[in-house]
Design an enzyme around this catalytic site. Sequence first.
Site, short mmCIF file in Angstrom:
data_model
loop_
_atom_site.label_atom_id
_atom_site.label_comp_id
_atom_site.label_asym_id
_atom_site.label_seq_id
_atom_site.Cartn_x
_atom_site.Cartn_y
_atom_site.Cartn_z
N ASN A 228 50.73 17.68 54.99
CA ASN A 228 51.76 18.03 55.96
C ASN A 228 52.51 19.27 55.47
OD1 ASN A 228 54.21 17.10 54.31
ND2 ASN A 228 52.97 15.22 54.38
N LYS A 309 31.13 18.81 49.75
CA LYS A 309 31.69 19.33 50.98
C LYS A 309 30.80 18.98 52.17
CE LYS A 309 33.09 23.60 53.32
NZ LYS A 309 33.18 25.06 53.25
N PRO A 327 49.78 2.60 51.54
CA PRO A 327 50.86 1.63 51.40
C PRO A 327 52.23 2.28 51.58
CG PRO A 327 49.26 1.38 49.63
CD PRO A 327 48.89 2.63 50.36
N ASP A 328 53.18 1.53 52.11
CA ASP A 328 54.54 2.02 52.31
C ASP A 328 55.24 2.07 50.95
OD1 ASP A 328 57.27 2.36 52.89
OD2 ASP A 328 57.04 1.41 54.85
N LEU A 329 55.33 3.26 50.37
CA LEU A 329 55.88 3.39 49.02
C LEU A 329 57.35 2.98 48.96
CD1 LEU A 329 54.26 6.69 47.65
CD2 LEU A 329 53.29 4.39 47.91
N LEU A 330 58.12 3.38 49.98
CA LEU A 330 59.54 3.03 50.00
C LEU A 330 59.74 1.53 50.08
CD1 LEU A 330 62.55 3.66 50.21
CD2 LEU A 330 62.23 4.12 52.64
N PHE A 346 64.18 8.49 53.31
CA PHE A 346 64.19 9.61 54.25
C PHE A 346 63.18 9.33 55.36
CE2 PHE A 346 66.36 11.57 50.82
CZ PHE A 346 67.01 12.70 51.30
N LYS A 360 63.50 1.92 61.84
CA LYS A 360 62.90 2.11 60.52
C LYS A 360 63.82 1.59 59.42
CE LYS A 360 60.15 5.48 59.84
NZ LYS A 360 59.47 6.79 59.63
N LYS A 364 62.73 -1.12 56.54
CA LYS A 364 62.54 -0.69 55.16
C LYS A 364 63.35 -1.52 54.16
CE LYS A 364 59.92 2.95 56.11
NZ LYS A 364 58.54 3.12 55.62
#
Length: 432
Positions: A228, A309, A327-330, A346, A360, A364
């Site tokens: 990103n 490649k 996986p949701d790290l937070l 964030f 959210k 969380k």
Amino acid sequence: MRSETPVVSSVIPADPLAGRRVLVLISGSIAAVKLPLVVSALVQRGALVRCVLSPSAERLVSAVALASLSRAPCHVESDQWSHREARPLHIELAEWAEVVLLAPLSATSLARWVQGLADTLLASTLIASEAPVLAAPAMNSAMWAAPAVRRNWRELQGWERVLPLEPGSGLLACDRVGDGRMADPELLLLALESVLLAGCRRDWQGRRLLVSAGPTREPLDPARCLTNPSTGRMGVLLAQAARLRGASVDLVHGPLAVDPAWLEGLHSHPVLTAAEMEAALLRLQGGADAIAMAAAVADHRRRTPEPTKLPKQALADALGSGWEAVPDLLAGLVQRRPPAQAILGFAAQSGEVLEQARAKFARKGCDLLFANPIDRADAGFAAAGNEGWLLGPRERQRHFGPTGKLALAHALLSALAEVVALRAPVQATADP
């Protein structure tokens, strides 16, 4: 009922240095040769600058060059007393300054300052000034390690209007490699901004902050990846602001697009993938008083990246299958945290930011969540500024912006410090 506070009204200028009066005091260290770069950068950013050279610094830096760069007279020792001046020069300079940059700070000038000596123009100006002072030492590593210098430096740590900026390590002018290298000019500018925004507060002293920043890269094959546009700017500024306020900071970061000088003084842990970031965060979580998850972690990754490649003809098929959710790290950090640890999350959002952020935040389980738009001009990825909503306990919420990212970093640190204080265990006191 949700408690909503109005938009922050004291929006800072586009550049916190613009229009501010900066007094630059240059003492006798070879690092003084870097100060013309700092003076030039300050003027280009709109600051009003005046310079003072110590007698030793006069032999290292041209007063004429500094006068030309600052668009103002550069004062030297022989200017201290003049029949042409109606007031003592050191008093005029001290009262003019909004902020003082003392760089480089030599061992001699440090000793004079701590002992209250006023036998030079620089020393007397420094003692007369009531403005905040950013002090950046520079000297040989053996001199920096000398007991007398260490004693004087420790004394300075407790002065309320002084922000002491520790020197870094590297190749010194004497060809030694070690501590004593003055902070990079870009970091001096960042620290000056911080002083103007938040003063010389040391409210994070003795605390450890763990910050994640930047993007992750999930490989498809050796030539392609899912990532990103995050530059890591918000997370790095949050880490550096905390460090300037006294914290010991671990920064776990993906590939960054920020000035390398902004990493000075931080314990940096570079990673590439979400799995590497998760492993680093788990390793460091236990020693942290607080965590700020500013990284833009990829949502999906290839179960098994291709070893070679892929040809273009096979790329479409590869993009359609073989992916798994990261996986949701937070959420994982929240589940594993010790009782006293505070966590700031964030959320980069587009469209209706606030409603998405509320959902959210409920999922969380972190203490605070800052949600910012990424589809507005001058906010989000790669922008110098930011805006958004900070959600907290008991449905409290506050809107920030538009504002600079360093100003926002300080505001978020203050909110996080309040949570840390609330979550900290109460110290038992002995019966009298």
